[in-house]
Motif scaffolding. Sequence first.
Motif, mmCIF file in Angstrom:
data_model
loop_
_atom_site.group_PDB
_atom_site.id
_atom_site.type_symbol
_atom_site.label_atom_id
_atom_site.label_comp_id
_atom_site.label_asym_id
_atom_site.label_seq_id
_atom_site.Cartn_x
_atom_site.Cartn_y
_atom_site.Cartn_z
ATOM 1 N N ASP A 295 53.324 25.942 23.736
ATOM 2 C CA ASP A 295 53.709 25.164 24.718
ATOM 3 C C ASP A 295 55.268 25.329 25.128
ATOM 4 N N ARG A 296 55.922 25.876 24.194
ATOM 5 C CA ARG A 296 57.149 25.991 24.381
ATOM 6 C C ARG A 296 57.587 27.356 24.971
ATOM 7 N N ARG A 297 56.620 28.401 24.629
ATOM 8 C CA ARG A 297 56.913 29.625 25.242
ATOM 9 C C ARG A 297 56.450 29.515 26.473
ATOM 10 N N ARG A 298 55.293 28.979 26.936
ATOM 11 C CA ARG A 298 54.779 29.094 28.143
ATOM 12 C C ARG A 298 55.366 28.124 29.256
ATOM 13 N N CYS A 299 56.061 27.022 28.828
ATOM 14 C CA CYS A 299 56.923 26.358 29.936
ATOM 15 C C CYS A 299 58.347 27.118 29.930
ATOM 16 N N GLU A 300 58.886 27.885 29.164
ATOM 17 C CA GLU A 300 59.937 28.453 29.130
ATOM 18 C C GLU A 300 59.555 29.742 30.249
ATOM 19 N N LEU A 301 58.426 30.442 29.976
ATOM 20 C CA LEU A 301 57.875 31.553 30.849
ATOM 21 C C LEU A 301 57.665 31.069 32.181
#
Length: 413
Positions: A295-301
């Motif tokens: 989730d953290r990576r996707r939101c940052e992306l």
Amino acid sequence: MSPPKKKQRTDAPSPPPRTAKEARDGVHGDAPLRDEAGSEVGTVEEEEEATRSKDQAENMREGKAPDLVLGLPDDLDLRPDAFACRVSEVPGRGLGLVATRPIRKGELLFRERSLVSPGYAQAVPIVPLSEAAATDEERALAAALPAPARVSFASKVYCCRGVTAALEGACTAAQLRAAIGLYDQFEAGVGRKTLAGVFWTNSMLNPENPSENLLCPVASRMNHSCRPNVAWFWAEPFVEVLAHRAIQPGEELSITYCELRAPWAERQGELACRYGFECRCEVCALPPQRRADSDRRRCELLSLDAAIEESEWQAPPPASAATAGLALAEKAGALMEDEGLAFAEWVHRQSWAAFRYAAVLGRERESRRWAERAHAAVLHLPSAVQEQWGSVLAQYMANPRLHPWYGSEADGP
């Protein structure tokens, strides 16, 4: 007691010849086709089969991906040599599309016409409509449709009527059977399957006009995944299906039904509201901590992509903005790889932005690297995108200095 049979009139005029179009508009595939002299020349199904065979043969000779001329799932089984997938039962997911041979990254699997054309919403004239004037089915379907509160009951009914009229007016009997064979998430509430219910369950948003949807009986068989392996593109009048990555025989083909860069809870909420199911794909089935990391990576992306897209400048950015933009592009690329979301469309967009940043800074080697990456991504996108971008990127690969902003904020070689 049976009623007496009527005598057949011997002087009754013969029925007019049944043309191919008239036969296609009928409901029986074995209805005879007649030429202008009234002689039988085949049946509807034979005429449809000949049409598909002719178009498929022409495409194969020209090296094109096979077209689903009539949008019938049977085409996949009838021509296994032409298609790389077939409709098959997928454990726990119902019917889906499964690869029948190795598929290359960027391969165009098939093209399919939508059963409804853009503009279907205008198929039914808008007149004052009260809830009492609607049918029981329309009331049940309108109540179940996931739409913002501001959308009126009458608007929902108009949409349902427009979809039904468009499908019934444009489709052959075989196409209607293929459409009604798709899943209808509203069937339980309405009491039976309806064309409108099937449409709202399976249609795909038209990227050219977000207020309209497309329905393809074969492409609509593809199930959702939060890490899909294929994508579809609208190339009017076709939906084109391309592979995101290499796919092995027996592997299910999946697309996305939602924003992939949203966190798990938001994705599940959107899928439950719009399509009525809970996603259990490989990403959603991760242990809680690994899912939180995803989730953290996707939101940052998503945030990085938004920042990069803001770079549609009318003039070259200052050196500080270009330097920061390059760092954002590098980070976005790493996140896409980590999440298995390095899709050609996203890589191309991110690499093109990075190329311009590097060109503004006068960094020739770095500019060339990003142009090469963007060009490699374009080769895995639809032919129309390749035609638009291929020569442009090849030019900058050969000589980044040709970009009009090259070196406007030069800071190095």
